[in-house]
Design a protein around this motif. Sequence first.
Motif, PDB file in Angstrom:
ATOM      1  N   SER A 124       0.833  -1.213   0.000  1.00  0.00           N
ATOM      2  CA  SER A 124       0.000   0.000   0.000  1.00  0.00           C
ATOM      3  C   SER A 124       0.864   1.258   0.000  1.00  0.00           C
ATOM      4  O   SER A 124       0.531   2.251  -0.661  1.00  0.00           O
ATOM      5  N   GLN A 125       1.969   1.222   0.738  1.00  0.00           N
ATOM      6  CA  GLN A 125       2.878   2.376   0.767  1.00  0.00           C
ATOM      7  C   GLN A 125       3.475   2.651  -0.612  1.00  0.00           C
ATOM      8  O   GLN A 125       3.564   3.802  -1.052  1.00  0.00           O
ATOM      9  N   ILE A 126       3.874   1.579  -1.292  1.00  0.00           N
ATOM     10  CA  ILE A 126       4.515   1.750  -2.607  1.00  0.00           C
ATOM     11  C   ILE A 126       3.485   2.179  -3.646  1.00  0.00           C
ATOM     12  O   ILE A 126       3.765   3.058  -4.481  1.00  0.00           O
ATOM     13  N   VAL A 185       2.291  -3.428 -10.181  1.00  0.00           N
ATOM     14  CA  VAL A 185       2.561  -4.820  -9.827  1.00  0.00           C
ATOM     15  C   VAL A 185       2.079  -5.185  -8.413  1.00  0.00           C
ATOM     16  O   VAL A 185       1.744  -6.335  -8.133  1.00  0.00           O
ATOM     17  N   LEU A 186       2.022  -4.193  -7.513  1.00  0.00           N
ATOM     18  CA  LEU A 186       1.640  -4.484  -6.123  1.00  0.00           C
ATOM     19  C   LEU A 186       0.192  -4.105  -5.798  1.00  0.00           C
ATOM     20  O   LEU A 186      -0.234  -4.235  -4.649  1.00  0.00           O
ATOM     21  N   LEU A 187      -0.556  -3.641  -6.785  1.00  0.00           N
ATOM     22  CA  LEU A 187      -1.924  -3.186  -6.511  1.00  0.00           C
ATOM     23  C   LEU A 187      -2.804  -4.272  -5.862  1.00  0.00           C
ATOM     24  O   LEU A 187      -3.550  -3.971  -4.916  1.00  0.00           O
ATOM     25  N   PRO A 188      -2.719  -5.538  -6.289  1.00  0.00           N
ATOM     26  CA  PRO A 188      -3.581  -6.558  -5.659  1.00  0.00           C
ATOM     27  C   PRO A 188      -3.381  -6.683  -4.149  1.00  0.00           C
ATOM     28  O   PRO A 188      -4.323  -6.988  -3.422  1.00  0.00           O
ATOM     29  N   GLU A 194      -5.871   3.744   2.420  1.00  0.00           N
ATOM     30  CA  GLU A 194      -6.412   4.882   3.193  1.00  0.00           C
ATOM     31  C   GLU A 194      -5.603   5.128   4.459  1.00  0.00           C
ATOM     32  O   GLU A 194      -5.318   6.274   4.814  1.00  0.00           O
ATOM     33  N   GLU A 195      -5.240   4.055   5.133  1.00  0.00           N
ATOM     34  CA  GLU A 195      -4.418   4.182   6.344  1.00  0.00           C
ATOM     35  C   GLU A 195      -3.064   4.806   6.003  1.00  0.00           C
ATOM     36  O   GLU A 195      -2.587   5.719   6.684  1.00  0.00           O
ATOM     37  N   VAL A 196      -2.454   4.315   4.924  1.00  0.00           N
ATOM     38  CA  VAL A 196      -1.157   4.840   4.479  1.00  0.00           C
ATOM     39  C   VAL A 196      -1.290   6.315   4.088  1.00  0.00           C
ATOM     40  O   VAL A 196      -0.421   7.136   4.377  1.00  0.00           O
ATOM     41  N   ASN A 197      -2.396   6.663   3.444  1.00  0.00           N
ATOM     42  CA  ASN A 197      -2.618   8.050   3.040  1.00  0.00           C
ATOM     43  C   ASN A 197      -2.565   8.993   4.245  1.00  0.00           C
ATOM     44  O   ASN A 197      -1.911  10.038   4.205  1.00  0.00           O
ATOM     45  N   ARG A 198      -3.216   8.618   5.324  1.00  0.00           N
ATOM     46  CA  ARG A 198      -3.199   9.461   6.527  1.00  0.00           C
ATOM     47  C   ARG A 198      -1.772   9.611   7.072  1.00  0.00           C
ATOM     48  O   ARG A 198      -1.341  10.711   7.426  1.00  0.00           O
ATOM     49  N   GLU A 199      -1.068   8.503   7.126  1.00  0.00           N
ATOM     50  CA  GLU A 199       0.301   8.523   7.674  1.00  0.00           C
ATOM     51  C   GLU A 199       1.241   9.352   6.795  1.00  0.00           C
ATOM     52  O   GLU A 199       2.011  10.165   7.291  1.00  0.00           O
ATOM     53  N   PHE A 200       1.170   9.119   5.491  1.00  0.00           N
ATOM     54  CA  PHE A 200       2.115   9.775   4.575  1.00  0.00           C
ATOM     55  C   PHE A 200       1.825  11.267   4.423  1.00  0.00           C
ATOM     56  O   PHE A 200       2.740  12.073   4.281  1.00  0.00           O
ATOM     57  N   LYS A 201       0.539  11.654   4.483  1.00  0.00           N
ATOM     58  CA  LYS A 201       0.221  13.085   4.399  1.00  0.00           C
ATOM     59  C   LYS A 201       0.769  13.837   5.612  1.00  0.00           C
ATOM     60  O   LYS A 201       1.160  14.996   5.514  1.00  0.00           O
ATOM     61  N   ALA A 202       0.804  13.153   6.741  1.00  0.00           N
ATOM     62  CA  ALA A 202       1.359  13.783   7.952  1.00  0.00           C
ATOM     63  C   ALA A 202       2.882  13.944   7.848  1.00  0.00           C
ATOM     64  O   ALA A 202       3.456  14.903   8.366  1.00  0.00           O
ATOM     65  N   ILE A 203       3.530  13.011   7.170  1.00  0.00           N
ATOM     66  CA  ILE A 203       4.996  13.067   7.036  1.00  0.00           C
ATOM     67  C   ILE A 203       5.429  14.134   6.036  1.00  0.00           C
ATOM     68  O   ILE A 203       6.370  14.895   6.267  1.00  0.00           O
TER      69      ILE A 203
END
Length: 263
Positions: A124-126, A185-188, A194-203
Amino acid sequence: MENLQLRTINVTRYIAPLREGGSLPALAEADDDFKYVLKFKGAGHGVKALIAELIGGEIARTLGLPVPELVFANLDEAFGRTEADEEIQDLLKGSQGLNLALHFLSGAINFDPVVTDVEAKLASQIVWLDSFITNVDRTFKNTNMLIWHKELWLIDHGACLYFHHSFTNWESHAMSPFALIKDHVLLPQASLIEEVNREFKAILTEEKLRAIVELIPDIWLQWEETEQSAEELRDIYLKFLKTRLHNSEIFIKEAQNARATFI
């Protein structure tokens, strides 16, 4: 203000071309005795591919993802005179001065999605990263990931931020859903976007994004097709990234919808 800096190395030896990529990068040695994958400003997309590599790679690093160290790489004008291959000799001549290089991960193997499972959070991060930086190049055909010491490493971000090849209407590009994420390649595995979005927007604060954009050397921002100054071009890159981040729900929704077709 954040102060990011990249080391600068001097290339001392051209070892071999790496013909997997379209831009003909090379394995080279530098004056610090390390080996690097050298990306040339004289290749196909010129300095814009180096800018994409720099911004994409440093955003990934800021987000805590494993990326080989990026360095500025000086190529002396005498370099390559003894090179027998005319195509490579022309590339070296056209790349005198400042280029970009990635630390060579000796013994790394190409990531194979059939062999290696990637857990949901990392996938999800990638996927989030590549949606954000509009990276078209992390597909089954060309994963641009390596396994090194049993860890997944991200390489080759030179195809991201493709809005800069025309540099018109950056605003609409910044707001685009990035439909090409369907080929990732990692989408599946990317079930936690959504969780990653919250974390990464804060960073990714404005200060951090600005520090990354400030790394672009002036010499790479002297484009024939525009009269805009280096500072004005940097400002457009920053505005693009800030706008895209602020409207991340657009590209998240696209990724989630594309993923739903796999499940």
